[in-house]
Motif scaffolding. Structure first.
Motif, PDB file in Angstrom:
ATOM      1  N   GLN A 232      32.504  38.205  34.258  1.00  0.00           N
ATOM      2  CA  GLN A 232      32.188  36.772  34.375  1.00  0.00           C
ATOM      3  C   GLN A 232      33.466  35.941  34.424  1.00  0.00           C
ATOM      4  O   GLN A 232      33.574  34.997  35.198  1.00  0.00           O
ATOM      5  N   ALA A 233      34.459  36.312  33.628  1.00  0.00           N
ATOM      6  CA  ALA A 233      35.735  35.581  33.631  1.00  0.00           C
ATOM      7  C   ALA A 233      36.417  35.684  34.994  1.00  0.00           C
ATOM      8  O   ALA A 233      36.970  34.702  35.491  1.00  0.00           O
ATOM      9  N   GLN A 234      36.372  36.865  35.612  1.00  0.00           N
ATOM     10  CA  GLN A 234      36.975  37.038  36.932  1.00  0.00           C
ATOM     11  C   GLN A 234      36.206  36.238  37.989  1.00  0.00           C
ATOM     12  O   GLN A 234      36.817  35.622  38.863  1.00  0.00           O
TER      13      GLN A 234
ATOM     14  N   GLY B  44      36.951  25.524  35.920  1.00  0.00           N
ATOM     15  CA  GLY B  44      36.435  26.623  35.108  1.00  0.00           C
ATOM     16  C   GLY B  44      37.307  27.856  35.044  1.00  0.00           C
ATOM     17  O   GLY B  44      36.925  28.866  34.449  1.00  0.00           O
ATOM     18  N   GLY B  45      38.494  27.794  35.635  1.00  0.00           N
ATOM     19  CA  GLY B  45      39.396  28.935  35.596  1.00  0.00           C
ATOM     20  C   GLY B  45      40.207  28.973  34.317  1.00  0.00           C
ATOM     21  O   GLY B  45      40.379  27.955  33.641  1.00  0.00           O
ATOM     22  N   VAL B  46      40.697  30.154  34.009  1.00  0.00           N
ATOM     23  CA  VAL B  46      41.544  30.344  32.834  1.00  0.00           C
ATOM     24  C   VAL B  46      42.871  30.914  33.316  1.00  0.00           C
ATOM     25  O   VAL B  46      42.913  31.975  33.944  1.00  0.00           O
ATOM     26  N   ILE B  47      43.951  30.212  33.010  1.00  0.00           N
ATOM     27  CA  ILE B  47      45.287  30.629  33.419  1.00  0.00           C
ATOM     28  C   ILE B  47      45.814  31.684  32.453  1.00  0.00           C
ATOM     29  O   ILE B  47      45.684  31.544  31.231  1.00  0.00           O
ATOM     30  N   ALA B  48      46.389  32.732  33.014  1.00  0.00           N
ATOM     31  CA  ALA B  48      46.936  33.815  32.186  1.00  0.00           C
ATOM     32  C   ALA B  48      48.221  33.362  31.503  1.00  0.00           C
ATOM     33  O   ALA B  48      48.952  32.557  31.994  1.00  0.00           O
TER      34      ALA B  48
ATOM     35  N   LEU C 216      43.944  40.169  42.866  1.00  0.00           N
ATOM     36  CA  LEU C 216      43.913  40.472  41.429  1.00  0.00           C
ATOM     37  C   LEU C 216      44.583  39.368  40.622  1.00  0.00           C
ATOM     38  O   LEU C 216      44.168  39.082  39.500  1.00  0.00           O
ATOM     39  N   ASP C 217      45.616  38.746  41.185  1.00  0.00           N
ATOM     40  CA  ASP C 217      46.246  37.605  40.496  1.00  0.00           C
ATOM     41  C   ASP C 217      45.237  36.476  40.313  1.00  0.00           C
ATOM     42  O   ASP C 217      45.194  35.850  39.254  1.00  0.00           O
ATOM     43  N   VAL C 218      44.435  36.213  41.336  1.00  0.00           N
ATOM     44  CA  VAL C 218      43.395  35.184  41.213  1.00  0.00           C
ATOM     45  C   VAL C 218      42.431  35.565  40.100  1.00  0.00           C
ATOM     46  O   VAL C 218      42.143  34.773  39.202  1.00  0.00           O
ATOM     47  N   LEU C 219      41.919  36.777  40.160  1.00  0.00           N
ATOM     48  CA  LEU C 219      40.937  37.212  39.168  1.00  0.00           C
ATOM     49  C   LEU C 219      41.478  37.161  37.743  1.00  0.00           C
ATOM     50  O   LEU C 219      40.743  36.842  36.805  1.00  0.00           O
TER      51      LEU C 219
ATOM     52  N   LEU D 282      41.839  37.576  52.832  1.00  0.00           N
ATOM     53  CA  LEU D 282      43.202  37.043  52.941  1.00  0.00           C
ATOM     54  C   LEU D 282      43.959  37.200  51.625  1.00  0.00           C
ATOM     55  O   LEU D 282      45.137  37.566  51.617  1.00  0.00           O
ATOM     56  N   LEU D 283      43.282  36.933  50.520  1.00  0.00           N
ATOM     57  CA  LEU D 283      43.918  37.105  49.211  1.00  0.00           C
ATOM     58  C   LEU D 283      44.301  38.564  48.987  1.00  0.00           C
ATOM     59  O   LEU D 283      45.389  38.856  48.465  1.00  0.00           O
ATOM     60  N   LYS D 284      43.442  39.485  49.374  1.00  0.00           N
ATOM     61  CA  LYS D 284      43.744  40.916  49.225  1.00  0.00           C
ATOM     62  C   LYS D 284      44.942  41.302  50.086  1.00  0.00           C
ATOM     63  O   LYS D 284      45.846  42.017  49.624  1.00  0.00           O
ATOM     64  N   GLU D 285      44.975  40.840  51.319  1.00  0.00           N
ATOM     65  CA  GLU D 285      46.084  41.172  52.217  1.00  0.00           C
ATOM     66  C   GLU D 285      47.416  40.640  51.706  1.00  0.00           C
ATOM     67  O   GLU D 285      48.452  41.243  51.944  1.00  0.00           O
ATOM     68  N   GLN D 286      47.375  39.529  51.020  1.00  0.00           N
ATOM     69  CA  GLN D 286      48.596  38.928  50.478  1.00  0.00           C
ATOM     70  C   GLN D 286      48.964  39.519  49.114  1.00  0.00           C
ATOM     71  O   GLN D 286      49.956  39.124  48.522  1.00  0.00           O
TER      72      GLN D 286
END
Length: 165
Positions: A5-7, A161-165, A117-120, A109-113
């Motif tokens: 859910q967090a991802q 609603g995102g959480v920054i690492a 995983l950084d987004v998630l 596009l996110l995967k290719e770059q």
């Protein structure tokens, strides 16, 4: 890959952040959260499309918008350029340019770059660095167009609603 859910929250928040950054979700013309926005031309008038059966420039041969000397066929929530659309449409087996297809394309596009995983995981500054060569509005973009300050976009990410690492 099953997302927690967090991802899922981080992925949605990044989409919202990118749409804010690209100006599509805040366009006064949008009727669909930016999924219907065409790049604004030299006249400065926001424009939308209503036919999601294909990328809007697929049905406008030769039509290109120009702003600040830059030519563009960008469309949709994440301002996908038409020149790349046919290949992604085929690769991802997309049948249209609907919001769902635009989201699947964003993931690709996110995967290719190397940024998916950084987004998630909420490593959003890393996403900016890895993706600024695709989206001209992101910090560090080399295109000479208006970019947003990282903190502004991080604030939008958290508010969405995102959480920054």
């Amino acid at each position: 890959m099953e997302l927690t859910q967090a991802q899922q929250n981080n992925r949605k928040a990044f989409g919202d952040t990118l749409a804010f950054s690209e100006g599509t979700s805040t366009s006064p013309a949008t009727r669909n959260k930016g999924y219907d926005v065409i790049v604004t031309g030299t006249d400065g008038k926001p424009e939308i499309f209503t036919d999601y059966s294909d990328h809007p420039f697929a049905n406008r041969p030769g039509k290109v918008f120009s702003k600040n000397g830059q030519r563009s066929t960008a469309a949709g929530r994440y301002q996908q350029l038409y020149r790349f659309w046919p290949a992604y449409k085929q690769q991802l087996k997309l049948t249209d340019f609907s919001p769902k297809s635009q989201e699947l394309l964003l993931d690709q596009l996110l995967k290719e770059q190397g940024a998916y995983l950084d987004v998630l995981n909420g490593n959003i500054n890393a996403v900016f660095a890895k993706c600024c060569d695709i989206w001209a509005s992101l910090p560090g973009s080399p295109y000479g167009q208006h970019t947003h300050e990282p903190q502004t976009l991080l604030d939008v990410f958290v508010k969405s609603g995102g959480v920054i690492a």
